[in-house]
Motif scaffolding. Structure first.
Motif, PDB file in Angstrom:
ATOM      1  N   VAL A  65      23.105  29.896   1.970  1.00  0.00           N
ATOM      2  CA  VAL A  65      24.522  29.875   2.335  1.00  0.00           C
ATOM      3  C   VAL A  65      25.270  29.130   1.243  1.00  0.00           C
ATOM      4  N   LYS A  66      26.438  29.628   0.921  1.00  0.00           N
ATOM      5  CA  LYS A  66      27.285  28.942  -0.047  1.00  0.00           C
ATOM      6  C   LYS A  66      28.659  28.738   0.570  1.00  0.00           C
ATOM      7  N   VAL A  71      38.347  26.985   4.282  1.00  0.00           N
ATOM      8  CA  VAL A  71      37.073  26.984   3.571  1.00  0.00           C
ATOM      9  C   VAL A  71      36.372  28.308   3.860  1.00  0.00           C
ATOM     10  N   PHE A  72      35.546  28.721   2.925  1.00  0.00           N
ATOM     11  CA  PHE A  72      34.874  30.006   3.011  1.00  0.00           C
ATOM     12  C   PHE A  72      33.365  29.813   3.070  1.00  0.00           C
ATOM     13  N   VAL A  73      32.698  30.719   3.774  1.00  0.00           N
ATOM     14  CA  VAL A  73      31.247  30.689   3.907  1.00  0.00           C
ATOM     15  C   VAL A  73      30.714  32.065   3.529  1.00  0.00           C
ATOM     16  N   SER A  74      29.661  32.074   2.710  1.00  0.00           N
ATOM     17  CA  SER A  74      28.977  33.311   2.327  1.00  0.00           C
ATOM     18  C   SER A  74      27.486  33.110   2.509  1.00  0.00           C
ATOM     19  N   ILE A 124      36.341  30.731   7.153  1.00  0.00           N
ATOM     20  CA  ILE A 124      36.294  32.189   7.090  1.00  0.00           C
ATOM     21  C   ILE A 124      34.944  32.625   6.545  1.00  0.00           C
ATOM     22  N   ASP A 125      34.243  33.443   7.311  1.00  0.00           N
ATOM     23  CA  ASP A 125      32.969  34.037   6.902  1.00  0.00           C
ATOM     24  C   ASP A 125      33.292  35.275   6.074  1.00  0.00           C
TER      25      ASP A 125
END
Length: 88
Positions: free
Chosen positions: A2-3, A26-29, A52-53
């Motif tokens: 996960v980043k 913030v974003f999650v990938s 936000i994914d």
């Protein structure tokens, strides 16, 4: 894998309320849904309210490409205490 947290300075990562009372994004990938859930829970425990994914791990490249903009904003503002807010 996960980043997350590509768009803000280290101090805002764990203390988001320093800026706009935490009203920024913030974003999650990542490829692992369970791992993204854990990271999202950790982010919300720090005080992040807009996570936000973006999808799989390849989407992290998009947030990484914000670095040139981040550097210019840092230079222009004279502080690293800023972040991006997605307004919907």
């Amino acid at each position: 894998m996960v980043k997350a947290l590509n768009t803000l300075t280290a101090d805002l990562m764990t203390h988001p309320r320093q800026l706009a009372d935490g009203d920024h994004t913030v974003f999650v990938s990542g490829d692992d849904a369970d791992a993204k859930k854990v990271v999202t829970e950790l982010l919300t425990s720090f005080g992040h309210t807009d996570v936000i994914d973006l999808g799989d791990i390849t989407t992290a490249r998009g947030t990484e490409m914000l670095l040139p903009l981040w550097l210019r904003l840092y230079g222009g503002l004279g502080t690293a205490l800023f972040n991006i807010k997605v307004v919907r």
